[in-house]
Design a protein around this motif. Structure first.
Motif, short mmCIF file in Angstrom:
data_model
loop_
_atom_site.label_atom_id
_atom_site.label_comp_id
_atom_site.label_asym_id
_atom_site.label_seq_id
_atom_site.Cartn_x
_atom_site.Cartn_y
_atom_site.Cartn_z
N GLN A 172 0.81 -1.21 0.00
CA GLN A 172 0.00 0.00 0.00
C GLN A 172 0.85 1.27 0.00
OE1 GLN A 172 -2.21 -0.87 3.54
NE2 GLN A 172 -3.51 -2.38 2.53
N VAL A 173 2.16 1.10 0.07
CA VAL A 173 3.08 2.24 0.09
C VAL A 173 4.04 2.20 -1.10
CG1 VAL A 173 4.81 3.50 1.45
CG2 VAL A 173 2.97 2.24 2.62
N ALA A 174 4.50 1.01 -1.44
CA ALA A 174 5.51 0.85 -2.48
C ALA A 174 4.93 1.13 -3.87
CB ALA A 174 6.07 -0.58 -2.45
N GLY A 175 5.83 1.37 -4.82
CA GLY A 175 5.43 1.50 -6.21
C GLY A 175 5.47 0.16 -6.93
N LEU A 176 6.52 -0.61 -6.65
CA LEU A 176 6.68 -1.96 -7.17
C LEU A 176 7.09 -2.86 -6.02
CD1 LEU A 176 8.77 -1.31 -10.42
CD2 LEU A 176 6.48 -2.31 -10.37
N ILE A 177 6.61 -4.11 -6.02
CA ILE A 177 6.95 -5.03 -4.94
C ILE A 177 6.92 -6.46 -5.46
CG2 ILE A 177 4.56 -5.22 -4.12
CD1 ILE A 177 5.71 -5.37 -1.25
N THR A 178 7.84 -7.28 -4.99
CA THR A 178 7.84 -8.69 -5.37
C THR A 178 6.97 -9.48 -4.39
OG1 THR A 178 9.82 -9.13 -4.03
CG2 THR A 178 10.15 -8.62 -6.36
N PRO A 179 6.15 -10.38 -4.91
CA PRO A 179 5.38 -11.25 -4.03
C PRO A 179 6.22 -12.41 -3.54
CG PRO A 179 4.90 -11.81 -6.29
CD PRO A 179 5.86 -10.64 -6.34
N VAL A 180 5.76 -13.04 -2.47
CA VAL A 180 6.37 -14.29 -1.98
C VAL A 180 5.23 -15.28 -1.77
CG1 VAL A 180 7.65 -15.40 -0.12
CG2 VAL A 180 8.27 -13.08 -0.84
N PRO A 181 5.24 -16.39 -2.51
CA PRO A 181 6.20 -16.79 -3.55
C PRO A 181 5.88 -16.13 -4.89
CG PRO A 181 4.56 -18.50 -3.25
CD PRO A 181 4.24 -17.44 -2.22
N GLY A 182 6.70 -16.44 -5.89
CA GLY A 182 6.44 -15.98 -7.25
C GLY A 182 7.21 -14.76 -7.69
N GLY A 183 8.03 -14.21 -6.81
CA GLY A 183 8.81 -13.03 -7.16
C GLY A 183 10.25 -13.38 -7.44
N VAL A 184 11.09 -13.33 -6.40
CA VAL A 184 12.52 -13.58 -6.54
C VAL A 184 12.82 -15.07 -6.74
CG1 VAL A 184 14.73 -13.45 -5.34
CG2 VAL A 184 13.15 -11.51 -5.24
N GLY A 185 12.07 -15.95 -6.09
CA GLY A 185 12.38 -17.37 -6.11
C GLY A 185 12.56 -17.98 -7.49
N PRO A 186 11.60 -17.79 -8.40
CA PRO A 186 11.76 -18.37 -9.74
C PRO A 186 12.99 -17.85 -10.47
CG PRO A 186 9.49 -17.68 -9.38
CD PRO A 186 10.29 -17.14 -8.23
N MET A 187 13.37 -16.60 -10.20
CA MET A 187 14.53 -16.02 -10.86
C MET A 187 15.82 -16.72 -10.42
SD MET A 187 13.24 -13.79 -12.80
CE MET A 187 14.80 -13.06 -13.32
N THR A 188 15.87 -17.11 -9.15
CA THR A 188 17.06 -17.78 -8.62
C THR A 188 17.33 -19.08 -9.36
OG1 THR A 188 16.68 -16.82 -6.42
CG2 THR A 188 18.06 -18.78 -6.53
N ILE A 189 16.31 -19.90 -9.51
CA ILE A 189 16.49 -21.19 -10.15
C ILE A 189 16.79 -21.03 -11.64
CG2 ILE A 189 15.36 -23.37 -10.72
CD1 ILE A 189 13.83 -23.16 -8.11
N SER A 190 16.11 -20.09 -12.29
CA SER A 190 16.34 -19.92 -13.73
C SER A 190 17.76 -19.46 -14.00
CB SER A 190 15.33 -18.93 -14.31
OG SER A 190 15.48 -17.64 -13.74
N LEU A 191 18.31 -18.59 -13.15
CA LEU A 191 19.69 -18.15 -13.36
C LEU A 191 20.66 -19.29 -13.11
CD1 LEU A 191 21.35 -15.69 -14.19
CD2 LEU A 191 21.65 -15.16 -11.77
N LEU A 192 20.35 -20.14 -12.13
CA LEU A 192 21.19 -21.31 -11.87
C LEU A 192 21.28 -22.19 -13.12
CD1 LEU A 192 22.63 -23.24 -9.78
CD2 LEU A 192 20.38 -24.30 -9.48
N LEU A 193 20.17 -22.43 -13.78
CA LEU A 193 20.16 -23.27 -14.97
C LEU A 193 20.86 -22.56 -16.13
CD1 LEU A 193 16.53 -24.70 -14.78
CD2 LEU A 193 18.66 -25.67 -13.86
N GLU A 194 20.62 -21.28 -16.28
CA GLU A 194 21.28 -20.51 -17.35
C GLU A 194 22.80 -20.57 -17.18
OE1 GLU A 194 21.58 -15.90 -17.74
OE2 GLU A 194 19.70 -16.50 -18.72
N GLN A 195 23.26 -20.40 -15.95
CA GLN A 195 24.70 -20.40 -15.71
C GLN A 195 25.29 -21.80 -15.84
OE1 GLN A 195 25.37 -16.32 -13.16
NE2 GLN A 195 25.31 -18.21 -11.95
N THR A 196 24.50 -22.84 -15.63
CA THR A 196 24.99 -24.20 -15.86
C THR A 196 25.27 -24.41 -17.34
OG1 THR A 196 23.77 -25.06 -13.94
CG2 THR A 196 24.45 -26.65 -15.61
N VAL A 197 24.39 -23.91 -18.20
CA VAL A 197 24.63 -24.00 -19.64
C VAL A 197 25.83 -23.15 -20.03
CG1 VAL A 197 23.65 -23.67 -21.94
CG2 VAL A 197 22.20 -24.49 -20.08
N ASP A 198 25.95 -21.96 -19.43
CA ASP A 198 27.13 -21.12 -19.67
C ASP A 198 28.41 -21.89 -19.35
OD1 ASP A 198 25.53 -18.94 -20.32
OD2 ASP A 198 25.67 -18.03 -18.33
#
Length: 303
Positions: free
Chosen positions: A268-294
Protein backbone atom coordinates in the motif's frame (compact mmCIF):
# COMPACT_ATOMS: atom_id res chain seq x y z
CA UNK A 1 4.45 -9.88 -16.59
CA UNK A 2 3.16 -6.84 -14.74
CA UNK A 3 -0.28 -6.12 -13.40
CA UNK A 4 -2.36 -2.95 -13.46
CA UNK A 5 -2.52 -0.64 -10.48
CA UNK A 6 -5.65 -0.63 -8.39
CA UNK A 7 -6.81 1.47 -5.46
CA UNK A 8 -7.00 0.24 -1.88
CA UNK A 9 -8.19 1.78 1.36
CA UNK A 10 -5.76 1.47 4.25
CA UNK A 11 -4.74 3.09 7.49
CA UNK A 12 -1.75 5.41 7.48
CA UNK A 13 0.73 3.98 10.06
CA UNK A 14 1.46 7.48 11.36
CA UNK A 15 -2.11 8.79 11.73
CA UNK A 16 -4.29 5.63 11.58
CA UNK A 17 -6.68 7.65 9.37
CA UNK A 18 -8.03 5.90 6.27
CA UNK A 19 -6.43 7.21 3.08
CA UNK A 20 -6.52 6.25 -0.58
CA UNK A 21 -3.57 5.45 -2.81
CA UNK A 22 -2.72 3.13 -5.66
CA UNK A 23 -1.53 -0.30 -4.63
CA UNK A 24 1.93 -1.35 -5.75
CA UNK A 25 2.40 -3.18 -9.02
CA UNK A 26 3.67 -6.72 -8.55
CA UNK A 27 7.11 -7.65 -9.85
CA UNK A 28 6.35 -11.23 -10.80
CA UNK A 29 9.30 -13.43 -11.65
CA UNK A 30 7.50 -16.49 -13.00
CA UNK A 31 7.07 -15.41 -16.63
CA UNK A 32 10.56 -13.97 -16.96
CA UNK A 33 12.04 -17.06 -15.32
CA UNK A 34 10.16 -19.29 -17.75
CA UNK A 35 11.60 -17.31 -20.67
CA UNK A 36 15.12 -17.69 -19.26
CA UNK A 37 14.70 -21.44 -18.78
CA UNK A 38 13.29 -21.85 -22.30
CA UNK A 39 16.31 -20.06 -23.78
CA UNK A 40 18.68 -22.14 -21.62
CA UNK A 41 16.94 -25.29 -22.86
CA UNK A 42 17.45 -24.23 -26.48
CA UNK A 43 21.14 -23.65 -25.86
CA UNK A 44 21.49 -26.95 -23.99
CA UNK A 45 19.89 -28.83 -26.89
CA UNK A 46 22.09 -27.09 -29.43
CA UNK A 47 25.21 -27.96 -27.43
CA UNK A 48 24.16 -31.59 -27.17
CA UNK A 49 23.19 -31.84 -30.83
CA UNK A 50 26.45 -30.30 -32.02
CA UNK A 51 28.90 -31.89 -29.57
CA UNK A 52 27.15 -34.76 -27.83
CA UNK A 53 27.69 -33.00 -24.50
CA UNK A 54 24.69 -32.54 -22.23
CA UNK A 55 25.11 -29.82 -19.58
CA UNK A 56 25.13 -31.46 -16.16
CA UNK A 57 24.39 -29.93 -12.75
CA UNK A 58 25.60 -31.82 -9.68
CA UNK A 59 23.62 -31.18 -6.50
CA UNK A 60 25.17 -31.97 -3.13
CA UNK A 61 22.96 -32.37 -0.08
CA UNK A 62 24.35 -33.05 3.39
CA UNK A 63 21.84 -34.55 5.83
CA UNK A 64 18.11 -35.06 5.53
CA UNK A 65 16.60 -31.66 6.24
CA UNK A 66 13.14 -31.86 4.59
CA UNK A 67 13.17 -28.28 3.26
CA UNK A 68 16.64 -28.66 1.75
CA UNK A 69 15.69 -32.01 0.20
CA UNK A 70 12.60 -30.39 -1.34
CA UNK A 71 14.66 -27.53 -2.80
CA UNK A 72 17.13 -29.98 -4.32
CA UNK A 73 14.38 -32.08 -5.90
CA UNK A 74 12.79 -28.95 -7.33
CA UNK A 75 16.09 -27.86 -8.88
CA UNK A 76 16.63 -31.33 -10.32
CA UNK A 77 13.14 -31.35 -11.84
CA UNK A 78 13.66 -27.91 -13.36
CA UNK A 79 17.00 -29.07 -14.75
CA UNK A 80 15.36 -32.04 -16.44
CA UNK A 81 12.72 -29.81 -18.05
CA UNK A 82 15.51 -27.61 -19.41
CA UNK A 83 17.38 -30.54 -20.93
CA UNK A 84 20.10 -30.32 -18.30
CA UNK A 85 21.35 -33.53 -16.75
CA UNK A 86 21.56 -33.83 -13.00
CA UNK A 87 23.79 -35.77 -10.67
CA UNK A 88 22.56 -36.11 -7.09
CA UNK A 89 25.01 -36.59 -4.23
CA UNK A 90 23.46 -37.13 -0.79
CA UNK A 91 25.82 -37.34 2.18
CA UNK A 92 24.98 -38.30 5.79
CA UNK A 93 24.30 -35.57 8.35
CA UNK A 94 27.48 -36.45 10.26
CA UNK A 95 29.72 -35.75 7.25
CA UNK A 96 32.85 -33.80 8.18
CA UNK A 97 34.26 -30.75 6.44
CA UNK A 98 37.11 -32.85 5.08
CA UNK A 99 34.74 -35.44 3.63
CA UNK A 100 32.55 -32.81 2.01
CA UNK A 101 35.56 -30.97 0.59
CA UNK A 102 36.83 -34.24 -0.88
CA UNK A 103 33.46 -34.88 -2.57
CA UNK A 104 33.28 -31.34 -3.98
CA UNK A 105 36.87 -31.59 -5.21
CA UNK A 106 36.04 -34.85 -6.99
CA UNK A 107 33.06 -33.25 -8.71
CA UNK A 108 35.21 -30.25 -9.65
CA UNK A 109 37.63 -32.60 -11.40
CA UNK A 110 34.91 -34.62 -13.16
CA UNK A 111 34.74 -33.51 -16.82
CA UNK A 112 31.14 -34.73 -17.16
CA UNK A 113 29.98 -32.31 -14.45
CA UNK A 114 29.64 -28.68 -15.56
CA UNK A 115 28.03 -27.01 -12.55
CA UNK A 116 28.01 -27.75 -8.82
CA UNK A 117 25.39 -26.71 -6.31
CA UNK A 118 25.99 -27.27 -2.60
CA UNK A 119 22.63 -26.97 -0.87
CA UNK A 120 22.95 -24.67 2.12
CA UNK A 121 22.84 -24.33 5.03
CA UNK A 122 25.01 -27.32 5.86
CA UNK A 123 25.14 -29.03 9.29
CA UNK A 124 26.83 -27.02 12.01
CA UNK A 125 29.99 -29.13 12.21
CA UNK A 126 30.93 -28.22 8.64
CA UNK A 127 32.98 -25.18 7.73
CA UNK A 128 30.66 -23.87 5.03
CA UNK A 129 33.18 -21.43 3.60
CA UNK A 130 35.81 -24.15 3.23
CA UNK A 131 33.22 -26.29 1.46
CA UNK A 132 32.25 -23.52 -0.93
CA UNK A 133 35.89 -22.83 -1.78
CA UNK A 134 36.34 -26.47 -2.81
CA UNK A 135 34.10 -25.80 -5.82
CA UNK A 136 36.11 -24.95 -8.92
CA UNK A 137 35.35 -21.35 -10.02
CA UNK A 138 34.41 -22.55 -13.50
CA UNK A 139 31.73 -24.81 -12.01
CA UNK A 140 30.47 -22.42 -9.33
CA UNK A 141 27.15 -21.85 -11.07
CA UNK A 142 25.53 -20.83 -7.76
CA UNK A 143 28.05 -18.00 -7.32
CA UNK A 144 29.09 -18.86 -3.75
CA UNK A 145 32.89 -18.78 -3.89
CA UNK A 146 35.15 -15.86 -3.09
CA UNK A 147 36.15 -15.85 -6.76
CA UNK A 148 32.53 -15.24 -7.74
CA UNK A 149 32.16 -12.44 -5.19
CA UNK A 150 35.34 -10.76 -6.40
CA UNK A 151 34.13 -11.00 -9.99
CA UNK A 152 30.84 -9.32 -9.04
CA UNK A 153 32.63 -6.63 -7.02
CA UNK A 154 35.20 -5.83 -9.72
CA UNK A 155 32.98 -6.31 -12.75
CA UNK A 156 35.09 -9.16 -14.06
CA UNK A 157 33.85 -12.31 -15.85
CA UNK A 158 32.40 -14.91 -13.51
CA UNK A 159 29.19 -16.38 -12.25
CA UNK A 160 26.76 -14.29 -10.23
CA UNK A 161 25.25 -15.43 -6.97
CA UNK A 162 21.91 -16.71 -8.22
CA UNK A 163 19.48 -14.80 -6.03
CA UNK A 164 21.30 -11.44 -6.37
CA UNK A 165 21.77 -12.00 -10.09
CA UNK A 166 18.10 -12.90 -10.43
CA UNK A 167 17.12 -9.73 -8.58
CA UNK A 168 19.12 -7.58 -11.00
CA UNK A 169 17.50 -9.29 -13.97
CA UNK A 170 14.07 -8.66 -12.48
CA UNK A 171 14.84 -4.97 -11.89
CA UNK A 172 16.02 -4.70 -15.49
CA UNK A 173 12.89 -6.41 -16.83
CA UNK A 174 10.67 -3.94 -15.00
CA UNK A 175 12.73 -0.95 -16.21
CA UNK A 176 13.68 0.15 -12.71
CA UNK A 177 16.27 2.95 -13.05
CA UNK A 178 19.32 2.05 -10.97
CA UNK A 179 21.75 4.83 -11.88
CA UNK A 180 21.72 7.40 -9.09
CA UNK A 181 19.08 5.52 -7.09
CA UNK A 182 19.56 4.95 -3.36
CA UNK A 183 19.37 1.23 -2.62
CA UNK A 184 19.18 -0.05 0.95
CA UNK A 185 20.09 -3.69 1.46
CA UNK A 186 18.84 -5.24 4.70
CA UNK A 187 21.16 -8.16 5.43
CA UNK A 188 24.82 -8.87 4.77
CA UNK A 189 25.10 -12.60 4.06
CA UNK A 190 27.98 -13.53 1.74
CA UNK A 191 25.69 -15.12 -0.84
CA UNK A 192 22.80 -12.64 -0.84
CA UNK A 193 23.11 -9.32 0.95
CA UNK A 194 26.73 -8.52 0.16
CA UNK A 195 26.71 -9.56 -3.51
CA UNK A 196 23.40 -7.88 -4.35
CA UNK A 197 24.88 -4.65 -3.02
CA UNK A 198 27.93 -5.10 -5.23
CA UNK A 199 25.77 -5.69 -8.30
CA UNK A 200 23.65 -2.63 -7.53
CA UNK A 201 26.81 -0.58 -7.05
CA UNK A 202 28.11 -1.81 -10.41
CA UNK A 203 24.87 -0.46 -11.91
CA UNK A 204 25.69 2.97 -10.47
CA UNK A 205 23.22 2.87 -7.59
CA UNK A 206 24.26 4.36 -4.26
CA UNK A 207 24.16 1.45 -1.82
CA UNK A 208 23.66 1.38 1.94
CA UNK A 209 24.13 -1.93 3.74
CA UNK A 210 22.15 -2.45 6.94
CA UNK A 211 22.24 -5.35 9.37
CA UNK A 212 21.49 -6.50 12.92
CA UNK A 213 23.77 -3.84 14.44
CA UNK A 214 22.37 -0.95 12.41
CA UNK A 215 20.89 1.88 14.45
CA UNK A 216 17.69 3.64 13.37
CA UNK A 217 17.05 1.04 10.69
CA UNK A 218 13.54 2.21 9.82
CA UNK A 219 14.76 5.78 9.30
CA UNK A 220 17.45 4.57 6.90
CA UNK A 221 15.01 2.39 4.96
CA UNK A 222 12.69 5.42 4.52
CA UNK A 223 15.41 7.11 2.43
CA UNK A 224 15.57 4.24 -0.06
CA UNK A 225 14.39 4.28 -3.64
CA UNK A 226 15.02 0.52 -3.72
CA UNK A 227 14.79 -1.80 -0.72
CA UNK A 228 16.20 -5.32 -0.79
CA UNK A 229 15.06 -7.34 2.22
CA UNK A 230 17.32 -10.33 2.87
CA UNK A 231 17.22 -10.73 6.62
CA UNK A 232 15.44 -14.06 7.11
CA UNK A 233 12.71 -12.79 9.45
CA UNK A 234 9.05 -13.03 8.56
CA UNK A 235 7.22 -9.72 8.06
CA UNK A 236 10.25 -7.81 9.34
CA UNK A 237 10.00 -4.77 7.06
CA UNK A 238 6.85 -2.78 7.76
CA UNK A 239 4.91 -0.51 5.46
CA UNK A 240 5.63 2.52 7.63
CA UNK A 241 9.35 2.08 6.98
CA UNK A 242 9.02 2.76 3.25
CA UNK A 243 9.23 5.86 1.11
CA UNK A 244 6.04 6.15 -0.97
CA UNK A 245 6.66 4.70 -4.40
CA UNK A 246 9.76 2.74 -3.40
CA UNK A 247 10.71 -0.48 -5.20
CA UNK A 248 10.64 -3.33 -2.70
CA UNK A 249 12.45 -6.61 -3.38
CA UNK A 250 11.57 -9.32 -0.86
CA UNK A 251 14.31 -11.94 -1.01
CA UNK A 252 13.13 -13.71 2.13
CA UNK A 253 11.27 -16.98 2.37
CA UNK A 254 9.95 -18.08 5.73
CA UNK A 255 7.61 -20.74 7.02
CA UNK A 256 4.11 -20.43 5.63
CA UNK A 257 5.17 -18.81 2.32
CA UNK A 258 5.90 -15.53 4.09
CA UNK A 259 8.62 -13.13 3.05
CA UNK A 260 10.75 -10.68 5.03
CA UNK A 261 8.42 -7.81 4.10
CA UNK A 262 4.94 -7.32 5.57
CA UNK A 263 3.30 -7.56 2.16
CA UNK A 264 -0.14 -6.17 3.05
CA UNK A 265 1.34 -3.00 4.53
CA UNK A 266 4.18 -2.57 2.08
CA UNK A 267 2.04 -3.03 -1.03
CA UNK A 268 0.00 0.00 0.00
CA UNK A 269 3.08 2.24 0.09
CA UNK A 270 5.51 0.85 -2.48
CA UNK A 271 5.43 1.50 -6.21
CA UNK A 272 6.68 -1.96 -7.17
CA UNK A 273 6.95 -5.03 -4.94
CA UNK A 274 7.84 -8.69 -5.37
CA UNK A 275 5.38 -11.25 -4.03
CA UNK A 276 6.37 -14.29 -1.98
CA UNK A 277 6.20 -16.79 -3.55
CA UNK A 278 6.44 -15.98 -7.25
CA UNK A 279 8.81 -13.03 -7.16
CA UNK A 280 12.52 -13.58 -6.54
CA UNK A 281 12.38 -17.37 -6.11
CA UNK A 282 11.76 -18.37 -9.74
CA UNK A 283 14.53 -16.02 -10.86
CA UNK A 284 17.06 -17.78 -8.62
CA UNK A 285 16.49 -21.19 -10.15
CA UNK A 286 16.34 -19.92 -13.73
CA UNK A 287 19.69 -18.15 -13.36
CA UNK A 288 21.19 -21.31 -11.87
CA UNK A 289 20.16 -23.27 -14.97
CA UNK A 290 21.28 -20.51 -17.35
CA UNK A 291 24.70 -20.40 -15.71
CA UNK A 292 24.99 -24.20 -15.86
CA UNK A 293 24.63 -24.00 -19.64
CA UNK A 294 27.13 -21.12 -19.67
CA UNK A 295 29.57 -23.32 -17.77
CA UNK A 296 29.08 -26.27 -20.12
CA UNK A 297 29.69 -24.09 -23.16
CA UNK A 298 32.80 -22.54 -21.61
CA UNK A 299 34.22 -25.90 -20.55
CA UNK A 300 33.59 -27.34 -23.99
CA UNK A 301 35.56 -24.49 -25.58
CA UNK A 302 38.57 -25.07 -23.31
CA UNK A 303 38.56 -28.89 -23.42
Amino acid sequence: MTNANHTLSFSDPETTKPVQRDAARLMVGTDLAAEMVAKAAERAKKLQDETGVQPCLATVLVGDDPASATYVRMKQNRSKKAGIGSLSVVLPAETSTEELVAELTKLSEDPTVHGILLQHPVPSQIDERAAFEAIAPGKDVDGVTMHAFAAMAFGEPGFRSCTPGGILRLLEAYDVPLEGAHAVVIGRSPILGKPVGMLLLASNATVTYTHSRTKDLADIVRTADIVVAAVGKANFVRGGWLKPGAVVIDAGYNEGNVGDVHFEEASQVAGLITPVPGGVGPMTISLLLEQTVDAAEAQRQTS
